[in-house]
Design a protein around this motif. Structure first.
Motif, PDB file in Angstrom:
ATOM      1  N   THR A 114      52.826 -10.525 -43.507  1.00  0.00           N
ATOM      2  CA  THR A 114      52.503 -11.348 -42.095  1.00  0.00           C
ATOM      3  C   THR A 114      51.157 -11.334 -42.124  1.00  0.00           C
ATOM      4  O   THR A 114      50.557 -12.059 -41.370  1.00  0.00           O
ATOM      5  N   SER A 115      50.200 -10.289 -42.787  1.00  0.00           N
ATOM      6  CA  SER A 115      48.840 -10.124 -42.306  1.00  0.00           C
ATOM      7  C   SER A 115      48.198 -10.849 -43.465  1.00  0.00           C
ATOM      8  O   SER A 115      48.479 -10.628 -44.458  1.00  0.00           O
ATOM      9  N   SER A 116      46.989 -11.554 -43.287  1.00  0.00           N
ATOM     10  CA  SER A 116      46.269 -12.174 -44.344  1.00  0.00           C
ATOM     11  C   SER A 116      44.910 -11.595 -44.403  1.00  0.00           C
ATOM     12  O   SER A 116      44.086 -11.887 -45.140  1.00  0.00           O
ATOM     13  N   GLU A 140      48.002 -11.611 -57.993  1.00  0.00           N
ATOM     14  CA  GLU A 140      47.076 -12.045 -57.067  1.00  0.00           C
ATOM     15  C   GLU A 140      47.681 -12.934 -55.944  1.00  0.00           C
ATOM     16  O   GLU A 140      47.470 -12.958 -54.798  1.00  0.00           O
ATOM     17  N   SER A 141      48.707 -13.624 -56.306  1.00  0.00           N
ATOM     18  CA  SER A 141      49.533 -14.595 -55.488  1.00  0.00           C
ATOM     19  C   SER A 141      50.385 -13.741 -54.389  1.00  0.00           C
ATOM     20  O   SER A 141      51.012 -12.615 -54.725  1.00  0.00           O
ATOM     21  N   VAL A 142      50.285 -14.300 -53.300  1.00  0.00           N
ATOM     22  CA  VAL A 142      51.016 -13.522 -52.243  1.00  0.00           C
ATOM     23  C   VAL A 142      52.020 -14.471 -51.634  1.00  0.00           C
ATOM     24  O   VAL A 142      51.383 -15.550 -51.239  1.00  0.00           O
ATOM     25  N   ILE A 143      53.082 -14.194 -51.209  1.00  0.00           N
ATOM     26  CA  ILE A 143      53.952 -15.017 -50.396  1.00  0.00           C
ATOM     27  C   ILE A 143      54.154 -14.674 -48.853  1.00  0.00           C
ATOM     28  O   ILE A 143      54.261 -13.477 -48.714  1.00  0.00           O
ATOM     29  N   ARG A 144      53.551 -15.450 -48.090  1.00  0.00           N
ATOM     30  CA  ARG A 144      53.454 -15.231 -46.576  1.00  0.00           C
ATOM     31  C   ARG A 144      54.842 -15.253 -46.046  1.00  0.00           C
ATOM     32  O   ARG A 144      55.820 -15.873 -46.707  1.00  0.00           O
ATOM     33  N   TYR A 145      55.122 -14.581 -44.721  1.00  0.00           N
ATOM     34  CA  TYR A 145      56.190 -14.738 -43.934  1.00  0.00           C
ATOM     35  C   TYR A 145      56.000 -15.695 -42.978  1.00  0.00           C
ATOM     36  O   TYR A 145      55.080 -15.323 -42.085  1.00  0.00           O
ATOM     37  N   SER A 148      59.526 -19.421 -38.577  1.00  0.00           N
ATOM     38  CA  SER A 148      59.961 -20.674 -38.329  1.00  0.00           C
ATOM     39  C   SER A 148      60.261 -21.684 -39.477  1.00  0.00           C
ATOM     40  O   SER A 148      61.233 -22.257 -39.468  1.00  0.00           O
ATOM     41  N   VAL A 149      59.545 -21.389 -40.709  1.00  0.00           N
ATOM     42  CA  VAL A 149      59.812 -22.034 -41.581  1.00  0.00           C
ATOM     43  C   VAL A 149      61.214 -21.351 -42.309  1.00  0.00           C
ATOM     44  O   VAL A 149      62.114 -22.035 -42.869  1.00  0.00           O
ATOM     45  N   ALA A 150      61.091 -20.126 -42.454  1.00  0.00           N
ATOM     46  CA  ALA A 150      62.462 -19.536 -42.818  1.00  0.00           C
ATOM     47  C   ALA A 150      63.810 -19.839 -42.335  1.00  0.00           C
ATOM     48  O   ALA A 150      64.774 -20.234 -43.117  1.00  0.00           O
ATOM     49  N   VAL A 151      63.645 -19.942 -41.112  1.00  0.00           N
ATOM     50  CA  VAL A 151      64.750 -20.249 -40.148  1.00  0.00           C
ATOM     51  C   VAL A 151      65.138 -21.864 -40.463  1.00  0.00           C
ATOM     52  O   VAL A 151      66.452 -21.991 -40.921  1.00  0.00           O
ATOM     53  N   ARG A 152      64.221 -22.517 -40.566  1.00  0.00           N
ATOM     54  CA  ARG A 152      64.397 -23.943 -40.544  1.00  0.00           C
ATOM     55  C   ARG A 152      65.088 -24.347 -42.225  1.00  0.00           C
ATOM     56  O   ARG A 152      65.917 -25.201 -42.437  1.00  0.00           O
TER      57      ARG A 152
END
Length: 204
Positions: A114-116, A140-145, A148-152
């Motif tokens: 959740t933090s960038s 190196e790649s990070v998957i953000r959370y 709203s997108v997860a729910v939809r």
């Protein structure tokens, strides 16, 4: 692209594998470990890449996947519970090596972050690498959370890239979905690059 979901029958398979594992403790016959490997051997020539997405809590399914596969990628969040799970998977990886000597742990993926902030992410990377004692890098790649997108995505049965193009989605959600889809594209590119490098090294 073929996707084969486990379904309810997977519970029966899991129960049977635990039974076979208990029997193997007395008999010394570890043939139960090779169910996935035997299945993959029959079809692997038809596919460029086969991926097992294994539930983190299933010992027997993880053992099957690690015996059948040649590379392991571990998604992990930054919380203590996830880090404990990472250490468990690292231990199971070591246990699987005698049955599959060519198995490689190629990386850990920071997932659901959740933090960038650069410093925060760097600290998380250091903690995870410490957990596996430097045996694998944090990619190196990070998957953000994005809640709203997860729910939809779950509601509509879509992946982020599809959601971003879906008519009627509000602009904010569409933008977030597009950024999340970019995360996954970056991760896929990084993983495929690592796999290509390993194949080139093996061929040398």
């Amino acid at each position: 692209l073929w996707v084969v979901p486990g379904g309810e029958a997977l519970e029966d398979v899991t129960e049977e594998l635990y039974i076979q594992r208990r029997i193997a403790r007395d008999s010394g016959d570890n043939a139960w470990l090779y169910m996935y490997a035997n299945a993959v051997a029959q079809i692997e020539g038809d596919y460029d890449l086969i991926i097992f997405d294994v539930a983190p809590g299933s010992l027997v399914l993880q053992a099957q996947a690690m015996t059948a596969g040649d590379m392991v990628i571990v998604p992990s969040r930054s919380d203590e519970s996830s880090r404990k799970g990472l250490r468990t998977i690292a231990r199971r990886f070591v246990e699987a090596k005698p049955y599959n000597p060519g198995l490689s742990l190629i990386g850990i993926v920071l997932f659901g972050i959740t933090s960038s902030g650069t410093k925060v992410t760097a600290n998380i990377r250091a903690d995870l690498e410490k957990d596996v004692r430097g045996s694998a890098p944090v990619l190196e790649s990070v998957i953000r959370y994005v809640e709203s997108v997860a729910v939809r995505c779950r509601q509509m049965g879509l992946v982020p890239a599809e959601l971003a193009r879906e008519p009627g989605i509000d602009a904010s959600t569409a933008t977030s979905a597009k950024r999340l889809a970019g995360d996954y594209r970056s991760l896929a590119t990084e993983i495929l690059t690592i796999i290509a490098q390993l194949h080139q090294a093996d061929a040398a």
